[in-house]
Design a protein around this motif. Structure first.
Motif, PDB file in Angstrom:
ATOM      1  N   LEU A  68     -51.886 -61.189  44.593  1.00 62.12           N
ATOM      2  CA  LEU A  68     -52.779 -61.332  43.436  1.00 62.12           C
ATOM      3  C   LEU A  68     -52.675 -60.119  42.507  1.00 62.12           C
ATOM      4  O   LEU A  68     -52.665 -60.266  41.276  1.00 62.12           O
ATOM      5  CB  LEU A  68     -54.219 -61.518  43.913  1.00 62.12           C
ATOM      6  CG  LEU A  68     -54.525 -62.839  44.645  1.00 62.12           C
ATOM      7  CD1 LEU A  68     -55.960 -62.838  45.149  1.00 62.12           C
ATOM      8  CD2 LEU A  68     -54.271 -64.037  43.729  1.00 62.12           C
ATOM      9  N   LEU A  69     -52.584 -58.929  43.075  1.00 61.09           N
ATOM     10  CA  LEU A  69     -52.452 -57.724  42.260  1.00 61.09           C
ATOM     11  C   LEU A  69     -51.116 -57.704  41.518  1.00 61.09           C
ATOM     12  O   LEU A  69     -51.047 -57.290  40.346  1.00 61.09           O
ATOM     13  CB  LEU A  69     -52.583 -56.476  43.134  1.00 61.09           C
ATOM     14  CG  LEU A  69     -53.982 -56.165  43.672  1.00 61.09           C
ATOM     15  CD1 LEU A  69     -53.934 -54.986  44.621  1.00 61.09           C
ATOM     16  CD2 LEU A  69     -54.945 -55.874  42.522  1.00 61.09           C
TER      17      LEU A  69
ATOM     18  N   GLY B 242     -51.897 -52.057  33.969  1.00 62.24           N
ATOM     19  CA  GLY B 242     -51.020 -53.046  34.593  1.00 62.24           C
ATOM     20  C   GLY B 242     -50.021 -52.402  35.533  1.00 62.24           C
ATOM     21  O   GLY B 242     -49.740 -52.917  36.624  1.00 62.24           O
TER      22      GLY B 242
ATOM     23  N   LEU C  97     -51.161 -58.100  32.724  1.00 64.99           N
ATOM     24  CA  LEU C  97     -51.756 -57.022  31.936  1.00 64.99           C
ATOM     25  C   LEU C  97     -50.721 -56.322  31.063  1.00 64.99           C
ATOM     26  O   LEU C  97     -50.967 -56.049  29.881  1.00 64.99           O
ATOM     27  CB  LEU C  97     -52.430 -56.007  32.866  1.00 64.99           C
ATOM     28  CG  LEU C  97     -53.929 -56.198  33.112  1.00 64.99           C
ATOM     29  CD1 LEU C  97     -54.405 -55.222  34.180  1.00 64.99           C
ATOM     30  CD2 LEU C  97     -54.715 -55.983  31.828  1.00 64.99           C
TER      31      LEU C  97
ATOM     32  N   SER D 197     -51.372 -60.010  38.553  1.00 65.20           N
ATOM     33  CA  SER D 197     -52.273 -59.419  37.561  1.00 65.20           C
ATOM     34  C   SER D 197     -51.596 -58.289  36.791  1.00 65.20           C
ATOM     35  O   SER D 197     -51.798 -58.134  35.580  1.00 65.20           O
ATOM     36  CB  SER D 197     -53.540 -58.889  38.244  1.00 65.20           C
ATOM     37  OG  SER D 197     -54.225 -59.917  38.914  1.00 65.20           O
TER      38      SER D 197
END
Length: 415
Positions: A113-114, A134, A121, A117
């Motif tokens: 998930l990171l 990001g 970003l 993301s």
């Protein structure tokens, strides 16, 4: 030993060879893809460092040279700043992970998930702080994944360590090459990052679909007592204090690896940007990107080589990497190399040294450390390269500024 402890015990000696594991390819393939996906975002952010900085600066390199012909072509902010954003969160996570419960599925889900993301970003950033955030999130994803996957490898065939290392090397080549190629095709930074979202999805598929679940044998209290002498040195480490005491036995693995990576990233993020060939058909930004591709090719080759050639003297590789620092430092100041091809050869050699140090360190650990302690040891040693990289990032920034303040150097021959 507690009665509910679980360990993996080798089967007794038998005159008949064990049956061939016909599905071992799944574990080997999964670990290659996991190494690729875990390091891909980290590599892309370093390859994009020059562009991430440039897009939020009002003054371009060409503007600077127009104002002062004697000024060097330097950005106001070193790519070392991107390196710090790309490594410090990872280092912090790696320091904490070995002392946390081993919730492997939760950790991998969080890492995936990171990673997604972070790409989003950076792709949709409208300000420098968003892009750096990001990069930070992508770094944290890699920092969670590496110690978790390497610790989890203690439940599988030892060769998954070599395929993992090869995959991380593949991430270098594929990451830097894909970014450089997409930018050369005039694909926007936003669309480039959106395309790269395929890698977090591939990471999830590799872990939960391709990789098999390890077989762990629960032992009764009587069985544990009967084998206690055989596994006395294989007891899992219990408690914070016991783990801290054990760390000192890992220094022969950690210190050489940290030195190799310190010298390596001191070059990559402190000096790569300052070494350029004025009359080349490639722009300075393009040269920086292709230096990264060349370096990652060397990393990939050496990280895939451990089954063919093994190296025990990691200290020697640190010495060679220091010699590379001397070359790039003097080259960035004096511009004495007559052709870019010589520099490309040295960059390839630099990558070979870094990748070789990484894969041989962890391969030796998979052979020399008992399974019960290997999980913690692997998680700890993953920190060593991060320490070296972080220190390199801090030193790269003042070095960058010092060299940029010098009068410009010029070459008389390029090809």
């Amino acid at each position: 030993m507690s009665g509910n402890q679980e360990v993996i015990v080798a089967s007794p000696v038998s005159p008949h060879p064990p049956p061939k594991d016909r599905k071992l390819w799944r574990d080997l393939t999964a670990y290659w893809m996991l190494g690729l996906c875990n390091n891909y975002g980290y590599v892309v952010m370093l390859s994009a460092a020059h562009d991430i900085i440039a897009q939020f600066q009002d003054e371009t390199v060409d503007d600077n040279t127009t104002e002062d012909e004697n000024a060097r072509k330097c950005h106001l902010v070193s790519t070392g700043a991107i390196l710090l954003a790309d490594i410090l969160p990872s280092l912090f996570v790696k320091m904490v992970i070995p002392f946390l419960p081993f919730w492997v599925h939760f950790k991998i889900l969080l890492a995936i998930l990171l990673s997604a993301s972070g790409f989003l970003l950076v792709g949709f950033a409208t300000a420098e702080w968003m892009a750096l955030l990001g990069v930070v999130i992508t770094s944290a994803s890699s920092g969670i994944g590496e110690p978790t996957f390497l610790s989890y490898s203690s439940h599988f065939n030892k060769n998954v360590v070599s395929t993992w290392s090869s995959g991380t090397g593949g991430a270098g080549v594929i990451g830097s090459l894909s970014y450089a190629s997409l930018r050369a095709l005039q694909v926007s930074p936003r669309d480039t990052m959106l395309i790269m979202l395929i890698f977090p999805a591939l990471e999830a598929f590799s872990f939960w679909v391709v990789l098999r679940k390890p077989t762990i044998i629960p032992l009764t209290k009587s069985a544990l007592e009967s084998t206690e002498e055989l596994v006395a040195d294989d007891k899992p480490l219990r408690g914070f204090k016991e783990k801290l005491v054990y760390i000192k036995t890992l220094w022969p693995y950690m210190l050489p690896l940290a030195l190799v990576y310190f010298f390596e990233y001191f070059i990559n993020q402190g000096l790569f940007e300052l070494v350029y060939f004025e009359n080349s058909t490639l722009s300075q930004a393009s040269q920086y990107r292709w230096f990264n591709v060349d370096y990652q090719i060397g990393v990939f080759i050496s990280r895939s080589s451990v089954n063919l050639y093994k190296i025990k003297k990691i200290w020697l590789m640190a010495v060679f990497q220091f010699i590379n620092v001397a070359y790039f430092l003097t080259e960035a100041i004096y511009f004495y190399t007559p052709t870019i091809w010589i520099t490309l050869v040295v960059v390839l050699w630099e990558g070979l040294l870094g990748g070789g140090a990484y894969v041989n360190t962890f391969y030796r650990m998979s052979k020399e450390i008992t399974p019960g302690r290997r999980r913690f040891a692997m998680a700890m040693v993953t920190q060593s390269d991060a320490y070296g990289i972080a220190l390199a990032g801090f030193l790269a920034i003042p070095l960058h500024n010092a060299i940029c303040s010098l009068p410009a150097a010029h070459r008389t021959v390029v090809w």
